[in-house]
Design a protein around this motif. Structure first.
Motif, PDB file in Angstrom:
ATOM      1  N   VAL A  45      -4.147  -5.443   1.744  1.00  0.00           N
ATOM      2  CA  VAL A  45      -3.016  -4.791   2.417  1.00  0.00           C
ATOM      3  C   VAL A  45      -2.537  -5.556   3.644  1.00  0.00           C
ATOM      4  O   VAL A  45      -1.495  -5.223   4.205  1.00  0.00           O
ATOM      5  N   ALA A  61       0.852  -1.200   0.000  1.00  0.00           N
ATOM      6  CA  ALA A  61       0.000   0.000   0.000  1.00  0.00           C
ATOM      7  C   ALA A  61       0.875   1.231   0.000  1.00  0.00           C
ATOM      8  O   ALA A  61       2.041   1.197   0.400  1.00  0.00           O
ATOM      9  N   LYS A 112      -5.217   2.574   6.301  1.00  0.00           N
ATOM     10  CA  LYS A 112      -5.450   1.304   5.606  1.00  0.00           C
ATOM     11  C   LYS A 112      -5.835   0.189   6.573  1.00  0.00           C
ATOM     12  O   LYS A 112      -6.664  -0.655   6.261  1.00  0.00           O
TER      13      LYS A 112
END
Length: 361
Positions: free
Chosen positions: A243, A220, A227
């Motif tokens: 992720v 990412a 995230k």
């Protein structure tokens, strides 16, 4: 001297924290546009009201709260033809209004006994860590290893991070999440177009921390706390399962809804105003970020393994909390979209109980 022990994880019992500070509303009293002034005064006032509620909750949970100092004002300089404009000119480079120390998470981090200060390409944040100097100095006198990234030399060009890859050491502390022996970080440009930092920035924090930590690149770009959130050993929250690092693939995943573009009506309306385009987007662009692609619900902050502060209340997330024996406390930050930041951004955990555990061996 006793060795200072800060924090090794995102979830061990929180003892001390820095909570960000915005400019006081009075700092915009001299703004000539009444509509702009009213909006900013309302945002600044309500931001501090919300932070005071957060501080009250933290203190109720026996957490020591520290605040950074607001060191700059919001003055205008005379521009061409007598027009006033917000500008700080350091001759080598210049910027508009200096950023306030609202989000200490972006430019500093505590990793065990190490306090690291970072620089970003945002010239308006060049002096951010001056605001926490006294706090970090106190920890230094108690044995902390306090290290600053070498200050970059800028000019007035507005470059991407990739343009600085061979010349600047830049990174964001918010790219990094802690989990005992392991640190996880989001990647920079050119690997990810939204990466925040340079390859030398990655190398710098790895080199400074040495072999005390295992360091993992996450698939990412951008701030990693936007995230995923590491809530406790075996439990991670995210809105995009891609992720999740390989070593966490067998962990319980709390799925956070993707809310891209889910903006409040008040912000949509404000963006249509003349003053927003003429002033906010022109002179305050380094304050406001780009919230259209931010998922605030994942930006959580743990008091301990059983208590997590969330950005408002999401029934589906709280159901998953209950399944994992986690209690949530909803923090309602009214202007998170304007600031493009939420609870994890607004705080910097400096001391948590417990040592450096190995959660993956």
């Amino acid at each position: 001297m006793t060795k200072f022990v800060g924090c090794y994880s995102e979830f061990q019992p929180l003892k001390e924290v820095v909570v960000g500070q915005a400019y006081p509303p009075s700092y915009v009293d001299h703004f000539e546009d009444d509509e702009l002034k009213a909006m900013l005064q309302k945002i600044l006032s309500e931001t501090e009201e919300d932070l005071q509620k957060l501080i009250k909750f933290l203190k109720q949970n026996d957490v020591v709260v520290k605040r950074p100092k607001v060191l700059f004002d919001l003055k205008f300089n005379e521009g061409p033809e007598g027009k006033k404009k917000p500008r700080v000119n350091l001759h080598q480079f210049s910027f508009s209004f200096p950023n306030q120390p609202l989000m200490p998470r972006d430019t500093a981090g505590v990793y065990g006994s190490n306090i690291l200060e970072f620089f970003t390409k945002n010239c308006g944040r060049y002096f951010d860590n001056w605001s926490t100097y006294d706090i970090f100095h106190e920890y230094y006198t108690k044995g902390a290893n306090w290290v600053s990234m070498p200050p970059p030399v800028f000019n007035d060009e507005d470059n991407n991070y990739e343009d600085y890859n061979n010349s600047k050491i830049l990174f964001h502390a918010a790219n990094i999440l802690k989990c005992g022996k392991d640190l996880f970080y989001s990647q920079t440009q050119p690997n990810y177009s939204n990466g925040k930092g340079t390859l030398d920035g990655v190398e710098w924090f790895k080199r400074v921390l040495g072999d005390e930590f295992r360091v993992h690149a996450v698939a990412a770009g951008g701030h990693l706390d936007g995230k995923m959130a590491i809530l406790k050993p075996g439990v991670v929250a995210c809105w995009n399962p891609k992720v999740i690092p390989e070593v966490m693939k067998n962990w319980e995943v709390i799925q956070v809804p993707n809310t891209f573009g889910n903006l409040p009506e008040s912000l949509r309306n404000a963006r249509k105003k003349r003053f927003y385009k003429d002033f906010v987007e022109r002179w305050l662009k380094e304050w406001i970020g780009y919230c259209d692609e931010t998922v605030f619900d994942v930006n959580m902050f743990s008091i301990n393994e059983e208590l997590v502060i969330t950005n408002g209340y999401n029934e589906e997330i709280y159901k998953q909390f209950k399944k994992n024996k986690i209690e949530g406390w909803p923090f309602h930050f009214r202007h998170q979209h304007f600031w493009d930041g939420a609870i994890h951004c607004l705080t910097l955990d400096t001391i948590r109980e417990g040592g450096q555990e190995d959660y993956f061996s």
